[in-house]
Design a protein around this motif. Structure first.
Motif, PDB file in Angstrom:
ATOM      1  N   PHE A  77      39.527  59.030 -34.527  1.00 52.44           N
ATOM      2  CA  PHE A  77      40.115  59.446 -33.253  1.00 52.44           C
ATOM      3  C   PHE A  77      39.828  58.408 -32.163  1.00 52.44           C
ATOM      4  CE2 PHE A  77      39.220  64.205 -34.426  1.00 52.44           C
ATOM      5  CZ  PHE A  77      40.131  64.113 -35.467  1.00 52.44           C
ATOM      6  N   LEU A  78      38.617  57.835 -32.206  1.00 50.00           N
ATOM      7  CA  LEU A  78      38.181  56.911 -31.161  1.00 50.00           C
ATOM      8  C   LEU A  78      39.104  55.698 -31.035  1.00 50.00           C
ATOM      9  CD1 LEU A  78      34.577  55.718 -30.422  1.00 50.00           C
ATOM     10  CD2 LEU A  78      36.346  54.025 -30.802  1.00 50.00           C
ATOM     11  N   ILE A  79      39.492  55.122 -32.160  1.00 43.45           N
ATOM     12  CA  ILE A  79      40.242  53.856 -32.127  1.00 43.45           C
ATOM     13  C   ILE A  79      41.558  53.971 -31.362  1.00 43.45           C
ATOM     14  CG2 ILE A  79      41.318  52.049 -33.542  1.00 43.45           C
ATOM     15  CD1 ILE A  79      39.127  52.641 -35.654  1.00 43.45           C
ATOM     16  N   PRO A  80      42.455  54.924 -31.698  1.00 47.59           N
ATOM     17  CA  PRO A  80      43.702  55.012 -30.926  1.00 47.59           C
ATOM     18  C   PRO A  80      43.494  55.472 -29.477  1.00 47.59           C
ATOM     19  CG  PRO A  80      43.582  56.803 -32.509  1.00 47.59           C
ATOM     20  CD  PRO A  80      42.463  55.867 -32.829  1.00 47.59           C
ATOM     21  N   ILE A  81      42.483  56.311 -29.230  1.00 45.61           N
ATOM     22  CA  ILE A  81      42.210  56.726 -27.847  1.00 45.61           C
ATOM     23  C   ILE A  81      41.808  55.510 -27.018  1.00 45.61           C
ATOM     24  CG2 ILE A  81      40.644  58.048 -26.355  1.00 45.61           C
ATOM     25  CD1 ILE A  81      40.577  60.216 -28.521  1.00 45.61           C
ATOM     26  N   TYR A  82      40.951  54.657 -27.605  1.00 42.32           N
ATOM     27  CA  TYR A  82      40.551  53.436 -26.913  1.00 42.32           C
ATOM     28  C   TYR A  82      41.741  52.509 -26.703  1.00 42.32           C
ATOM     29  CZ  TYR A  82      38.705  48.774 -26.133  1.00 42.32           C
ATOM     30  OH  TYR A  82      38.495  47.521 -25.618  1.00 42.32           O
ATOM     31  N   GLN A  83      42.591  52.373 -27.729  1.00 40.10           N
ATOM     32  CA  GLN A  83      43.755  51.495 -27.630  1.00 40.10           C
ATOM     33  C   GLN A  83      44.712  51.972 -26.536  1.00 40.10           C
ATOM     34  OE1 GLN A  83      44.068  48.686 -29.020  1.00 40.10           O
ATOM     35  NE2 GLN A  83      42.640  48.710 -30.738  1.00 40.10           N
ATOM     36  N   ARG A  84      44.896  53.291 -26.444  1.00 43.20           N
ATOM     37  CA  ARG A  84      45.782  53.828 -25.407  1.00 43.20           C
ATOM     38  C   ARG A  84      45.191  53.543 -24.008  1.00 43.20           C
ATOM     39  NH1 ARG A  84      47.793  54.863 -21.485  1.00 43.20           N
ATOM     40  NH2 ARG A  84      48.936  56.671 -20.715  1.00 43.20           N
ATOM     41  N   TRP A  85      43.870  53.710 -23.882  1.00 45.47           N
ATOM     42  CA  TRP A  85      43.172  53.416 -22.631  1.00 45.47           C
ATOM     43  C   TRP A  85      43.351  51.944 -22.254  1.00 45.47           C
ATOM     44  CZ3 TRP A  85      37.163  52.825 -22.291  1.00 45.47           C
ATOM     45  CH2 TRP A  85      36.770  52.704 -20.957  1.00 45.47           C
ATOM     46  N   ARG A  86      43.230  51.070 -23.235  1.00 47.38           N
ATOM     47  CA  ARG A  86      43.361  49.630 -23.013  1.00 47.38           C
ATOM     48  C   ARG A  86      44.780  49.249 -22.595  1.00 47.38           C
ATOM     49  NH1 ARG A  86      45.095  45.503 -26.000  1.00 47.38           N
ATOM     50  NH2 ARG A  86      45.560  46.917 -27.730  1.00 47.38           N
ATOM     51  N   MET A  87      45.783  49.947 -23.160  1.00 45.89           N
ATOM     52  CA  MET A  87      47.173  49.639 -22.827  1.00 45.89           C
ATOM     53  C   MET A  87      47.537  49.995 -21.389  1.00 45.89           C
ATOM     54  SD  MET A  87      49.396  50.709 -26.180  1.00 45.89           S
ATOM     55  CE  MET A  87      50.948  50.242 -25.391  1.00 45.89           C
ATOM     56  N   GLY A  88      46.898  51.024 -20.864  1.00 46.32           N
ATOM     57  CA  GLY A  88      47.177  51.429 -19.489  1.00 46.32           C
ATOM     58  C   GLY A  88      48.616  51.864 -19.299  1.00 46.32           C
ATOM     59  N   ASP A  89      49.244  51.375 -18.272  1.00 46.55           N
ATOM     60  CA  ASP A  89      50.607  51.789 -17.939  1.00 46.55           C
ATOM     61  C   ASP A  89      51.656  51.207 -18.883  1.00 46.55           C
ATOM     62  OD1 ASP A  89      49.616  53.240 -15.839  1.00 46.55           O
ATOM     63  OD2 ASP A  89      49.912  51.645 -14.356  1.00 46.55           O
ATOM     64  N   ALA A  90      51.255  50.296 -19.779  1.00 47.80           N
ATOM     65  CA  ALA A  90      52.196  49.739 -20.753  1.00 47.80           C
ATOM     66  C   ALA A  90      52.529  50.748 -21.846  1.00 47.80           C
ATOM     67  CB  ALA A  90      51.620  48.473 -21.383  1.00 47.80           C
ATOM     68  N   PHE A  91      51.703  51.803 -21.951  1.00 46.93           N
ATOM     69  CA  PHE A  91      51.936  52.844 -22.948  1.00 46.93           C
ATOM     70  C   PHE A  91      53.163  53.670 -22.563  1.00 46.93           C
ATOM     71  CE2 PHE A  91      51.223  57.323 -24.197  1.00 46.93           C
ATOM     72  CZ  PHE A  91      51.103  57.179 -25.572  1.00 46.93           C
ATOM     73  N   LYS A  92      54.049  53.905 -23.534  1.00 41.62           N
ATOM     74  CA  LYS A  92      55.246  54.704 -23.293  1.00 41.62           C
ATOM     75  C   LYS A  92      55.010  56.117 -23.809  1.00 41.62           C
ATOM     76  CE  LYS A  92      60.211  54.972 -24.210  1.00 41.62           C
ATOM     77  NZ  LYS A  92      61.360  54.394 -24.962  1.00 41.62           N
ATOM     78  N   PRO A  93      54.794  57.101 -22.929  1.00 40.52           N
ATOM     79  CA  PRO A  93      54.471  58.461 -23.372  1.00 40.52           C
ATOM     80  C   PRO A  93      55.691  59.222 -23.878  1.00 40.52           C
ATOM     81  CG  PRO A  93      54.609  58.407 -20.991  1.00 40.52           C
ATOM     82  CD  PRO A  93      54.785  56.988 -21.458  1.00 40.52           C
ATOM     83  N   GLY A  94      55.404  60.320 -24.585  1.00 42.44           N
ATOM     84  CA  GLY A  94      56.463  61.217 -25.029  1.00 42.44           C
ATOM     85  C   GLY A  94      56.698  62.284 -23.977  1.00 42.44           C
ATOM     86  N   SER A  95      57.210  63.426 -24.400  1.00 44.84           N
ATOM     87  CA  SER A  95      57.542  64.495 -23.444  1.00 44.84           C
ATOM     88  C   SER A  95      56.303  65.206 -22.919  1.00 44.84           C
ATOM     89  CB  SER A  95      58.486  65.507 -24.102  1.00 44.84           C
ATOM     90  OG  SER A  95      57.859  66.114 -25.232  1.00 44.84           O
ATOM     91  N   TRP A  96      55.157  65.104 -23.660  1.00 42.84           N
ATOM     92  CA  TRP A  96      53.890  65.710 -23.218  1.00 42.84           C
ATOM     93  C   TRP A  96      52.960  64.563 -22.822  1.00 42.84           C
ATOM     94  CZ3 TRP A  96      48.721  66.037 -23.263  1.00 42.84           C
ATOM     95  CH2 TRP A  96      48.119  67.248 -22.881  1.00 42.84           C
ATOM     96  N   THR A  97      52.582  64.491 -21.557  1.00 45.88           N
ATOM     97  CA  THR A  97      51.789  63.348 -21.098  1.00 45.88           C
ATOM     98  C   THR A  97      50.666  63.767 -20.158  1.00 45.88           C
ATOM     99  OG1 THR A  97      51.894  61.267 -19.858  1.00 45.88           O
ATOM    100  CG2 THR A  97      53.478  62.968 -19.246  1.00 45.88           C
ATOM    101  N   LEU A  98      49.593  62.978 -20.129  1.00 43.58           N
ATOM    102  CA  LEU A  98      48.461  63.219 -19.246  1.00 43.58           C
ATOM    103  C   LEU A  98      48.672  62.625 -17.859  1.00 43.58           C
ATOM    104  CD1 LEU A  98      45.435  62.436 -21.611  1.00 43.58           C
ATOM    105  CD2 LEU A  98      46.140  64.686 -20.782  1.00 43.58           C
ATOM    106  N   GLY A  99      49.695  61.785 -17.724  1.00 44.52           N
ATOM    107  CA  GLY A  99      49.863  61.084 -16.454  1.00 44.52           C
ATOM    108  C   GLY A  99      48.690  60.141 -16.228  1.00 44.52           C
ATOM    109  N   ASN A 100      48.163  60.097 -15.029  1.00 46.66           N
ATOM    110  CA  ASN A 100      47.037  59.215 -14.713  1.00 46.66           C
ATOM    111  C   ASN A 100      45.680  59.767 -15.154  1.00 46.66           C
ATOM    112  OD1 ASN A 100      48.509  57.110 -13.533  1.00 46.66           O
ATOM    113  ND2 ASN A 100      48.605  58.173 -11.551  1.00 46.66           N
ATOM    114  N   LYS A 101      45.675  60.998 -15.653  1.00 44.89           N
ATOM    115  CA  LYS A 101      44.402  61.608 -16.065  1.00 44.89           C
ATOM    116  C   LYS A 101      43.769  60.862 -17.240  1.00 44.89           C
ATOM    117  CE  LYS A 101      45.733  66.309 -14.620  1.00 44.89           C
ATOM    118  NZ  LYS A 101      47.158  66.031 -14.364  1.00 44.89           N
TER     119      LYS A 101
END
Length: 512
Positions: free
Chosen positions: A416-440
């Motif tokens: 679980f840690l690896i993709p969570i870290y990768q998403r954190w590292r990507m920042g705003d470059a991440f393209k979310p789906g219909s369910w998103t945390l926003g800036n949280k």
């Protein structure tokens, strides 16, 4: 033929629809709720918390650790909404961090899922054995590791046979499982409140400390070693029980409206399990008649039930939990087989062609059987008898069971840690789906990463002084072999990656 929205989304991710997409959003929620299974973890690892901290590790530790796990779940819900594939965690890591990140994530996830199947099925066998012993004095003479292991083998055969049926049948079974867990837990809570003549005081439930770790921290219930070594070991109860929720991702290719339904199902499975599990655990503590006798009996829930209830009532409670655990390990095998199918589909598992095949019912039958066999193999050390008591008062414990539990937690949460870290590292470059945390995500992701690192450190530590090589009473049978298995696996993966895999493995393969 026109494509559905789900099929179109899957095609955008590079895959054609091979599995039977017949699961509803409730069914998707149900599989993670079933794998979390408060009738499994709350019963089978209660002793771990009682022996390492006592009531405070349960009454206070459960909601505290649950909160951190819910944050991890929110981070993963956002990812499954963006990438609803059977590969789940592995696919996310590959997409955001490249083939190497995906390769390690996939194997850690698979190792954790193998451990999940093994530990829940073994716990299920133990509780069926306890149930039968309560109902019939002639069932067996005393506790037997060999007898429980045979029952464990039978359970693996049963759940493999159930999983080889249709995917739609498994969806129905998971729906039934939810109501079994809700009604069963409610019945048990009611019985433990109404039937016992006496109850533990609420003050003791939230303040009593126990150190039954066979000598860790000198057997004391205060001081730095107790608070920062012994007590955190008790948190394994919560961390182990509330896991396996990645099943929502693994079943997303079989779920209608997966982009939203799987994301919602994942965090809700954690949230409702956390509330239900805490109520159930508090009822266990409330029913304690003699805390010293519970400690002397190894901290298991069966001791509490024997104190508080008649043999028949205790047997009924144990039987309800046993069937809940059977539902749980059946669902865990479903999740593990889908992960193995998806990872094999991309060529990352030896013998990939065999494990990525689906039969006429659109079920990866070979992967189901393989997962059951591996679960059996890693639990073989449970046949070694370990006595943490004395000759006069023996306490036989399946130390290997707790090691497999640790393997489950470490493997799954590192994955679980690896993709969570990768998403954190990507920042705003991440393209979310219909369910998103926003800036949280900016504060949730780092909290999730730190929590996972801390718990993985604790769960490779010995759970008894005799497990430390420097201790005079050291014996290999007391060793927590979780770090050995996880460490060896990582070493093999590292060697394999550099010797061969990096030359040909490029991450997820497209089938469209």
């Amino acid at each position: 033929m026109s494509m559905t929205n789900d099929e179109r989304k899957l095609a955008e991710l590079g895959y054609k629809q091979e599995l039977d997409r017949s699961w509803s959003g409730f069914s998707n929620f149900a599989i993670s709720f079933s794998i979390i299974s408060i009738l499994a973890g709350c019963f089978t690892t209660f002793g771990q918390a009682w022996n390492n901290g006592g009531p405070i590790a349960i009454s206070i530790g459960w909601p505290l650790i649950s909160l951190f796990i819910l944050i991890i779940g929110f981070c993963m819900s956002e990812l499954v909404s963006a990438y609803p594939t059977s590969g789940g965690i592995y696919w996310w890591a590959s997409k955001m961090g490249g083939a190497k990140a995906g390769f390690y994530t996939g194997w850690l996830n698979l190792l954790g899922l193998f451990g999940c199947v093994a530990s829940v099925a073994y716990g299920c066998a133990t509780f069926f054995d306890l149930s039968f012993s309560s109902f019939s004095k002639g069932w067996a003479e005393g506790y037997s590791l060999r007898r429980v292991f045979v029952m464990f083998l039978v359970i693996l055969i049963i759940i493999a046979a159930l999983n080889i049926g249709s995917g739609h049948f498994m969806a129905t079974l998971n729906n039934i499982s939810v109501w079994w867990h809700v009604a069963g837990a409610a019945f048990i809570v009611g019985a433990l409140i109404i039937l016992p003549e006496n109850h533990m005081s609420v003050y003791d439930m939230f303040s009593m400390r126990v150190n039954n770790s066979a000598g860790l921290a000198g057997g004391e219930t205060s001081g730095t070693a107790f608070w920062f070594y012994v007590l955190p070991l008790g948190f394994l109860l919560t961390q182990y029980t509330i896991t396996g929720f990645d099943a929502c991702a693994h079943m997303s290719e079989e779920t209608k409206g997966a982009e939203h339904a799987a994301a919602k199902g994942l965090w809700q499975a954690i949230f409702y399990s956390a509330i239900g599990g805490w109520i159930l655990l508090l009822s266990f503590l409330y029913a304690v008649q003699d805390a010293d006798a519970v400690t002397a009996g190894g901290g298991g829930v069966a001791v509490i039930f024997a104190q508080a209830l008649s043999a028949k009532w205790a047997g009924l409670v144990l039987l309800i939990a046993s069937f809940g655990q059977l539902f749980c390990c059946t669902s865990a095998l479903t999740s593990a087989s889908r992960m193995m199918f998806a990872f094999s589909r991309d060529g990352a598992v030896p013998g990939s062609k065999m494990w990525s095949k689906v039969d006429k019912n659109k079920v990866p039958k070979n992967a189901v059987i393989a997962c059951a066999v591996v679960a059996l193999a890693i639990t073989l050390p449970a046949l070694v008898e370990v006595n943490i008591g004395s000759a006069d008062a023996p306490i036989v414990v399946p130390t290997a069971f707790y090691a497999v539990v640790s393997i489950t937690v470490i493997g799954l949460y590192l994955a679980f840690l690896i993709p969570i870290y990768q998403r954190w590292r990507m920042g705003d470059a991440f393209k979310p789906g219909s369910w998103t945390l926003g800036n949280k995500y900016k504060w949730m992701a780092p909290i999730a990463v730190v929590e996972i690192v801390i718990i993985c450190f604790y769960f490779i530590l010995p759970t008894t002084p005799m497990g430390w090589p420097s201790n005079e009473g050291f014996d290999i049978k007391f060793v927590n072999y979780a770090p050995i298995l996880v460490g060896t696996s990582l070493l093999v993966l590292w060697l394999w990656w550099h010797a061969s895999v990096k030359k040909w493995f490029k991450g997820p393969k497209t089938t469209v």
